[in-house]
Design an enzyme around this catalytic site. Structure first.
Site, PDB file in Angstrom:
ATOM      1  N   CYS A  43       0.865  -1.177   0.000  1.00  0.00           N
ATOM      2  CA  CYS A  43       0.000   0.000   0.000  1.00  0.00           C
ATOM      3  C   CYS A  43       0.907   1.234   0.000  1.00  0.00           C
ATOM      4  O   CYS A  43       1.761   1.362   0.862  1.00  0.00           O
ATOM      5  CB  CYS A  43      -0.887   0.053   1.230  1.00  0.00           C
ATOM      6  SG  CYS A  43      -1.244  -1.530   2.017  1.00  0.00           S
ATOM      7  N   GLU A  78      -7.763   9.365   1.190  1.00  0.00           N
ATOM      8  CA  GLU A  78      -7.187   8.906  -0.070  1.00  0.00           C
ATOM      9  C   GLU A  78      -8.248   8.518  -1.092  1.00  0.00           C
ATOM     10  O   GLU A  78      -9.319   8.025  -0.741  1.00  0.00           O
ATOM     11  CB  GLU A  78      -6.298   7.681   0.178  1.00  0.00           C
ATOM     12  CG  GLU A  78      -5.102   7.963   1.081  1.00  0.00           C
ATOM     13  CD  GLU A  78      -4.206   6.767   1.270  1.00  0.00           C
ATOM     14  OE1 GLU A  78      -2.995   6.969   1.436  1.00  0.00           O
ATOM     15  OE2 GLU A  78      -4.716   5.623   1.276  1.00  0.00           O
TER      16      GLU A  78
END
Length: 319
Positions: free
Chosen positions: A171, A238
């Site tokens: 990630c 995000e």
């Protein structure tokens, strides 16, 4: 051939030089390179070598990674070596602090339209998130082995953002540079996929080519917001690109990024989520969201070779 310095080379050549290197230099009291991780051009290696020589007699720990590069400019490689100590703090890991300043994230709106860029630090401070200034692109890749198991990582204790959490394979963020900026966003997500390859090597030591870029499947996007529970200074907001890939890989963990890895089968996923509910382990918030909403369906599609049937690249899911 006569070598030229990074500052004399065009950005593309400098990026190619950096991509050919294989590890970040980790220097400890012994003055010995314990492990290497990619990201150096010739000039940066020279700056690191000079700094190593200076540090060798001081018994100091020294970390260096790739210099920030944007479409407008290439940061002078020597700046990285000179600025590492300026980012030192008693509260946080030095290398993680340096990356907060060096990595330039892509700031977007909820339609994933590029608005500009900001440092990783700017984009993850809760004061900026609360002011709706810091929505930025990220990616979460789920890498399966050819026998159908999912590779998970446990984020290092050194991480400032969500340390000690189990999460999907990798990630991170595409950066605001020529290679990784998709502007406008496209169904190919080519820049995001290049960022995936870069970070698989940086975090897990998975060599470039082990996960072919053409085999990385862009599934959908989510928007989520989360605070780091044990440190309310930091958080996430995000537009997260979710990607899947299938490959058998060899890992060489970067301990500053990843403390453990493990493979799980689809049948083991409910038990993992149950452990988190009982407080027996920590999961990253983005992994938990994806695992609860889509992962079992995608897992079946992967096992049945019909991943394209499950793609939804047109939708941005607000979670």
């Amino acid at each position: 051939a006569v070598a030229t310095s990074p500052s004399q080379r065009p950005p593309r050549q400098l990026r190619d030089d950096n991509a050919s290197c294989s590890r970040i230099l980790h220097m400890q009291d012994t003055g010995r390179a314990d492990w290497l991780c990619r990201g150096y051009g010739v000039g940066l290696r020279a700056a690191v070598a000079e700094q190593r020589e200076n540090d060798a007699g001081e018994g100091q720990k020294f970390w260096v990674s790739r210099a920030r590069r944007t479409p407008a400019a290439v940061r002078e490689s020597t700046d990285v070596a000179q600025n590492v100590r300026e980012l030192d703090s008693e509260d946080y890991d030095t290398e993680q602090l340096r990356l907060l300043d060096a990595d330039e994230c892509i700031i977007v709106n909820e339609k994933d339209e590029v608005l500009g860029h900001g440092s990783k630090k700017f984009c993850h401070l809760m004061e900026n998130i609360a002011a709706d200034k810091a929505l930025h692109r990220a990616f979460s890749v789920f890498l399966f082995s050819k026998d159908g198991k999912l590779l998970l990582q446990k984020r290092s204790d050194d991480k400032i953002l969500f340390p000690k959490r189990w999460t999907n394979t990798c990630c991170s963020h595409p950066l605001y540079n020529d290679d990784e900026l998709d502007n406008p966003a496209t169904d190919e997500a080519a820049g995001v996929k290049r960022a995936v390859v870069r970070k698989l090597e940086h975090e897990l030591g998975i060599k470039v080519g082990s996960v072919p870029i053409e085999g990385i499947e862009y599934m959908t996007r989510i928007v989520y917001k989360a605070a780091v529970g044990e440190d309310d200074k930091w958080g996430e907001h995000e537009v997260d690109y979710i990607l899947l890939a299938v490959a058998d890989v060899t890992c060489d963990l970067n301990p500053n990024e990843v403390s453990e890895i493990k493979y799980i089968s689809k049948e083991e996923l409910p038990a993992l989520l149950a452990q988190e509910e009982k407080g027996e382990l920590l999961l990253s918030p983005w992994f938990k969201l994806v695992a609860q909403k889509w992962l079992p369906v995608w897992w079946d599609a992967m096992l049945e070779n019909r991943i394209p049937d499950c793609k939804d690249t047109a939708t941005i899911h607000i979670l």
